[in-house]
Design a protein around this motif. Structure first.
Motif, PDB file in Angstrom:
ATOM      1  N   ILE A   3      -8.875  14.958  -2.600  1.00 34.72           N
ATOM      2  CA  ILE A   3      -8.178  15.385  -1.493  1.00 34.72           C
ATOM      3  C   ILE A   3      -7.527  14.551  -0.301  1.00 34.72           C
ATOM      4  N   ASN A   4      -6.952  14.973   0.676  1.00 36.06           N
ATOM      5  CA  ASN A   4      -6.415  13.999   1.590  1.00 36.06           C
ATOM      6  C   ASN A   4      -7.099  13.842   2.600  1.00 36.06           C
ATOM      7  N   VAL A   5      -7.591  12.722   3.254  1.00 37.32           N
ATOM      8  CA  VAL A   5      -8.213  12.706   4.539  1.00 37.32           C
ATOM      9  C   VAL A   5      -7.399  11.701   5.249  1.00 37.32           C
ATOM     10  N   PHE A   6      -7.792  11.406   6.520  1.00 37.09           N
ATOM     11  CA  PHE A   6      -6.972  10.507   7.298  1.00 37.09           C
ATOM     12  C   PHE A   6      -8.041   9.249   7.720  1.00 37.09           C
ATOM     13  N   CYS A   7      -7.263   8.135   7.353  1.00 31.94           N
ATOM     14  CA  CYS A   7      -8.260   6.831   7.921  1.00 31.94           C
ATOM     15  C   CYS A   7      -8.774   6.953   9.298  1.00 31.94           C
ATOM     16  N   ARG A   8     -10.270   6.723   9.359  1.00 28.36           N
ATOM     17  CA  ARG A   8     -10.668   6.827  10.638  1.00 28.36           C
ATOM     18  C   ARG A   8     -10.480   5.588  11.627  1.00 28.36           C
ATOM     19  N   TYR A   9      -9.590   4.475  10.904  1.00 26.30           N
ATOM     20  CA  TYR A   9      -9.165   3.319  11.736  1.00 26.30           C
ATOM     21  C   TYR A   9      -7.838   3.388  12.373  1.00 26.30           C
ATOM     22  N   CYS A  10      -6.692   3.862  11.330  1.00 33.36           N
ATOM     23  CA  CYS A  10      -5.464   3.708  11.547  1.00 33.36           C
ATOM     24  C   CYS A  10      -4.874   5.004  11.575  1.00 33.36           C
ATOM     25  N   VAL A  20     -10.876   1.636   0.201  1.00 30.23           N
ATOM     26  CA  VAL A  20     -10.269   0.912   1.341  1.00 30.23           C
ATOM     27  C   VAL A  20      -9.008   1.432   1.558  1.00 30.23           C
ATOM     28  N   CYS A  21      -8.710   1.557   2.833  1.00 29.04           N
ATOM     29  CA  CYS A  21      -7.388   2.120   3.208  1.00 29.04           C
ATOM     30  C   CYS A  21      -6.347   1.287   2.834  1.00 29.04           C
ATOM     31  N   PRO A  22      -5.471   1.752   2.205  1.00 34.02           N
ATOM     32  CA  PRO A  22      -4.211   1.093   1.643  1.00 34.02           C
ATOM     33  C   PRO A  22      -3.338   0.463   3.016  1.00 34.02           C
ATOM     34  N   HIS A  23      -3.244   1.002   3.944  1.00 32.47           N
ATOM     35  CA  HIS A  23      -2.757   0.865   5.329  1.00 32.47           C
ATOM     36  C   HIS A  23      -3.086  -0.312   5.869  1.00 32.47           C
ATOM     37  N   CYS A  24      -4.320  -0.083   6.261  1.00 33.68           N
ATOM     38  CA  CYS A  24      -5.025  -1.140   7.450  1.00 33.68           C
ATOM     39  C   CYS A  24      -6.133  -1.972   6.861  1.00 33.68           C
ATOM     40  N   HIS A  25      -6.268  -1.817   5.467  1.00 38.09           N
ATOM     41  CA  HIS A  25      -7.296  -2.358   4.773  1.00 38.09           C
ATOM     42  C   HIS A  25      -9.006  -2.332   5.207  1.00 38.09           C
TER      43      HIS A  25
END
Ligand SMILES: [Zn+2]
Length: 110
Positions: A3-10, A20-25
């Protein structure tokens, strides 16, 4: 199936299987799940259909618990059609929320 969730950092949308978030690592910690904003796509379709056919009397707002603005929509006949059109577009692009703040969408994010 993930399922899709949102990165808690970016805040970017990621899969819940990403460690690991592919956007902000940033490392993700799903054992304490972030406040998920998972899109409810099927309900987005319901909202869109309701809004399309009966949106001028705010049926989609009653359906999603927004009773106050639903009545307001009846009184103004969907803001003379303008509010109706705006809601229809907002549902279509995924910017419409129900009374719990869940975003509804017809489409998956790219
Ligand atoms: Zn991130």
């Amino acid at each position: 199936m993930s399922i899709n969730v949102f990165c808690r950092y970016c805040g970017q949308q990621i899969s819940d299987v990403d460690l690991v978030c592919p956007h902000c690592h940033s490392k993700q910690h799903f054992n304490t799940p972030p406040h998920t904003n998972t899109r409810r796509n099927s309900e987005g379709v319901v909202a869109f259909v309701l809004c399309f056919f009966l949106g001028f009397i705010g049926i989609h707002r009653f359906y999603y618990g927004k009773v106050g603005t639903g009545f307001l929509m009846i009184l103004t006949m969907g803001g003379l059609g303008i509010w109706w059109l705006v809601d229809l577009i907002r549902i279509g692009v995924g910017h419409f929320t129900d009374s719990q703040g869940n975003r509804l969408s017809l489409i998956h994010d790219h």
